[in-house]
Write an enzyme that holds these catalytic residues in place. Structure first.
Site, PDB file in Angstrom:
ATOM      1  N   ASP A   1       9.306   2.661   1.644  1.00  0.00           N
ATOM      2  CA  ASP A   1       8.131   3.398   2.106  1.00  0.00           C
ATOM      3  C   ASP A   1       8.022   3.194   3.612  1.00  0.00           C
ATOM      4  OD1 ASP A   1       5.700   4.419   2.793  1.00  0.00           O
ATOM      5  OD2 ASP A   1       4.581   3.487   1.142  1.00  0.00           O
TER       6      ASP A   1
ATOM      7  N   LYS B   1       2.706  10.194   8.070  1.00  0.00           N
ATOM      8  CA  LYS B   1       1.927   9.821   9.262  1.00  0.00           C
ATOM      9  C   LYS B   1       2.408  10.483  10.579  1.00  0.00           C
ATOM     10  CE  LYS B   1      -0.832   6.120   7.583  1.00  0.00           C
ATOM     11  NZ  LYS B   1      -0.480   5.418   6.353  1.00  0.00           N
TER      12      LYS B   1
ATOM     13  N   PHE C   1       0.853  -1.194   0.000  1.00  0.00           N
ATOM     14  CA  PHE C   1       0.000   0.000   0.000  1.00  0.00           C
ATOM     15  C   PHE C   1       0.881   1.233   0.000  1.00  0.00           C
ATOM     16  CE2 PHE C   1      -2.325   3.507   1.941  1.00  0.00           C
ATOM     17  CZ  PHE C   1      -3.444   3.530   1.132  1.00  0.00           C
TER      18      PHE C   1
HETATM   19  C1  LIG Z   1      -0.726   5.632   4.924  1.00  0.00           C
HETATM   20  C2  LIG Z   1       0.279   5.144   3.976  1.00  0.00           C
HETATM   21  C3  LIG Z   1       0.489   5.780   2.726  1.00  0.00           C
HETATM   22  C4  LIG Z   1      -0.356   6.928   2.247  1.00  0.00           C
HETATM   23  O1  LIG Z   1      -0.279   8.051   3.068  1.00  0.00           O
HETATM   24  P1  LIG Z   1      -1.403   9.204   2.933  1.00  0.00           P
HETATM   25  O2  LIG Z   1      -0.922  10.266   3.881  1.00  0.00           O
HETATM   26  O3  LIG Z   1      -2.701   8.581   3.334  1.00  0.00           O
HETATM   27  O4  LIG Z   1      -1.413   9.649   1.522  1.00  0.00           O
HETATM   28  C5  LIG Z   1       1.506   5.300   1.934  1.00  0.00           C
HETATM   29  N1  LIG Z   1       2.264   4.264   2.303  1.00  0.00           N
HETATM   30  C6  LIG Z   1       2.092   3.621   3.482  1.00  0.00           C
HETATM   31  C7  LIG Z   1       2.990   2.483   3.852  1.00  0.00           C
HETATM   32  C8  LIG Z   1       1.073   4.032   4.349  1.00  0.00           C
HETATM   33  O5  LIG Z   1       0.882   3.378   5.498  1.00  0.00           O
END
Ligand SMILES: *Cc1c(COP(=O)(O)O)cnc(C)c1O
Length: 400
Positions: free
Chosen positions: A223, A253, A136
């Site tokens: 990520d 986050k 994700f």
């Molecule tokens: C939450 C998340 C995203 C996306 O972040 P947003 O601030 O919602 O755009 C991307 N990668 C990972 C691993 C995430 O947990």
């Protein structure tokens, strides 16, 4: 009117979310309060965002102070708070440069654009980026195209192309993909898949990817949007692997503890691929968000929050393992630090409502995995409370 439920009331919002019929109106530390005055222990942190808890007095103070001083100038001038935040992020990560954005998905877009520039600088006209199953990376078109999740892609075609997908954690599959495709210019990977069910990369996987990337002059892009900022017991999850360094890393986050902010970090030589005019944002890196990000890092440093997350995470894991060792239906307990998943044998989405009724906020991913992401400031007693309620819920569900 009002009340604990807004279900059934008409709302003029898009129907993009299934929401629990609860309105949370106030928070303090790891606690949240609804509009009926009921108290909940937060084991989710607004999905790994409020790692320092709610209504943190020092963050409230810098927000108020910055709001009364200067909120926004745009990136047409120097922004000292942005430069200071970039320094701090480079300090804790070992990377060299930062681009400050407003969200995780925007940080991912920056990383993907770096990968494309890296390709074109090498004369590769149709580059591919290696991504994993069940990954994700966010909801913008490029980020959802990179994600290994059919539900978030459905109905949005044509997707952005140039992604090669391999099973997460399978180094041989990655190696075969690199060999078959000399146009792979980057790998984009979560060290622990969050939305994908709290799945840590097998040990050695990231180092193996690093070697594959090096052999093909590809960028290792991690990520760390969910795993970063002390969540797993280190500043960043890749730091659990001695000697490992990515070329690019995304963060968001918990960086703003609730103020929207994201960042894409890179090595010097990679950051140079985006010279003046090639990328930008209106709001990104504004004085408010950057001042908050800086204060978050300072508080985490002063209070040794990474070490605390490691210790409390170990405790949480022990309590869960002890309480669930002989409970049928428990497939696996996994995670690092205060990012913990409990995979169950059946779909259990109703457990989050049952937890809410017991005063605990949790989340379910992939239908069958309880995900625990409590604020990193929880104490031993609160960890025990989280574990006790979760264990009771699982026992009731599977021993009925
Ligand atoms: C939450 C998340 C995203 C996306 O972040 P947003 O601030 O919602 O755009 C991307 N990668 C990972 C691993 C995430 O947990």
């Amino acid at each position: 009117m009002g009340g604990a439920s807004n279900a059934g009331q008409s709302s003029r919002l898009f129907d993009t979310y299934v929401r629990m019929p609860v309105s949370l109106v106030r928070g303090q530390g790891p606690w949240l309060f609804d509009d009926q005055g009921r108290r909940y222990l937060d084991a989710l942190s607004g999905i790994a965002v409020c790692s320092l808890g709610h209504a943190h007095p020092r963050l409230a103070e810098v927000i108020a102070d910055q709001a009364a001083t200067l909120l926004h100038t745009a990136n047409i001038v120097r922004i000292p708070q942005q430069e200071a935040l970039a320094n701090a992020l480079c300090d804790i990560s070992g990377l060299d440069r930062a681009f400050i954005a407003n969200s995780g998905a925007e940080a991912i877009e920056c990383a993907l654009k770096l990968a494309r520039r890296h390709a074109h600088a090498r004369g590769i006209e149709k580059p591919a980026i290696l991504v994993a199953s069940d990954s994700f990376h966010g909801r913008t078109l490029a980020a959802l195209s990179a994600s290994g999740n059919a539900a978030i892609q459905a109905g949005f075609g044509p997707l952005v192309d140039g992604f090669v997908r391999v099973p997460f954690g399978d180094l041989e599959a990655a190696s075969a993909a690199f060999e078959a495709n000399p146009d792979i210019v980057a790998a984009l990977i979560e060290p622990i898949q969050g939305e994908g069910g709290v799945r840590p990369a097998p040990s050695g996987y990231l180092a193996g990817l690093r070697a594959l990337c090096d052999r093909q002059q590809a960028l290792l892009m991690l990520d760390e949007i969910q795993t970063g900022m002390a969540r797993t017991g280190k500043w960043f999850a890749f730091q659990h692997e001695p000697g490992l360094m990515p070329d690019v890393m995304t963060v968001a986050k918990a960086l703003g503890n609730g103020i929207p902010i994201g960042a894409c970090l890179a090595r010097e030589s990679v950051a140079h691929l985006l010279p003046a005019g090639s990328h930008g944002t209106t709001f990104g890196g504004n004085p408010l968000a950057c001042r908050v990000g800086l204060e978050v890092i300072e508080i985490m440093r002063e209070q040794a929050i990474p070490e605390r997350a490691a210790a409390m995470g170990e405790l949480l894991k022990q309590e869960l393992e002890a309480g669930l060792s002989d409970v049928p239906g428990v497939v696996e307990i996994r995670g690092k630090g205060l990012m913990m998943g409990i995979e169950l044998a059946e779909p259990v989405t109703e457990l989050k409502d049952q937890a809410m009724a017991k005063g605990l906020i949790i989340n379910i991913t992939r239908g069958n995995t309880i995900r625990l992401l409590p604020p990193l400031i929880v104490d031993r007693e609160q960890v025990a409370q989280i574990a006790a309620i979760v264990i009771e819920l699982i026992k009731t569900r599977f021993q009925a």
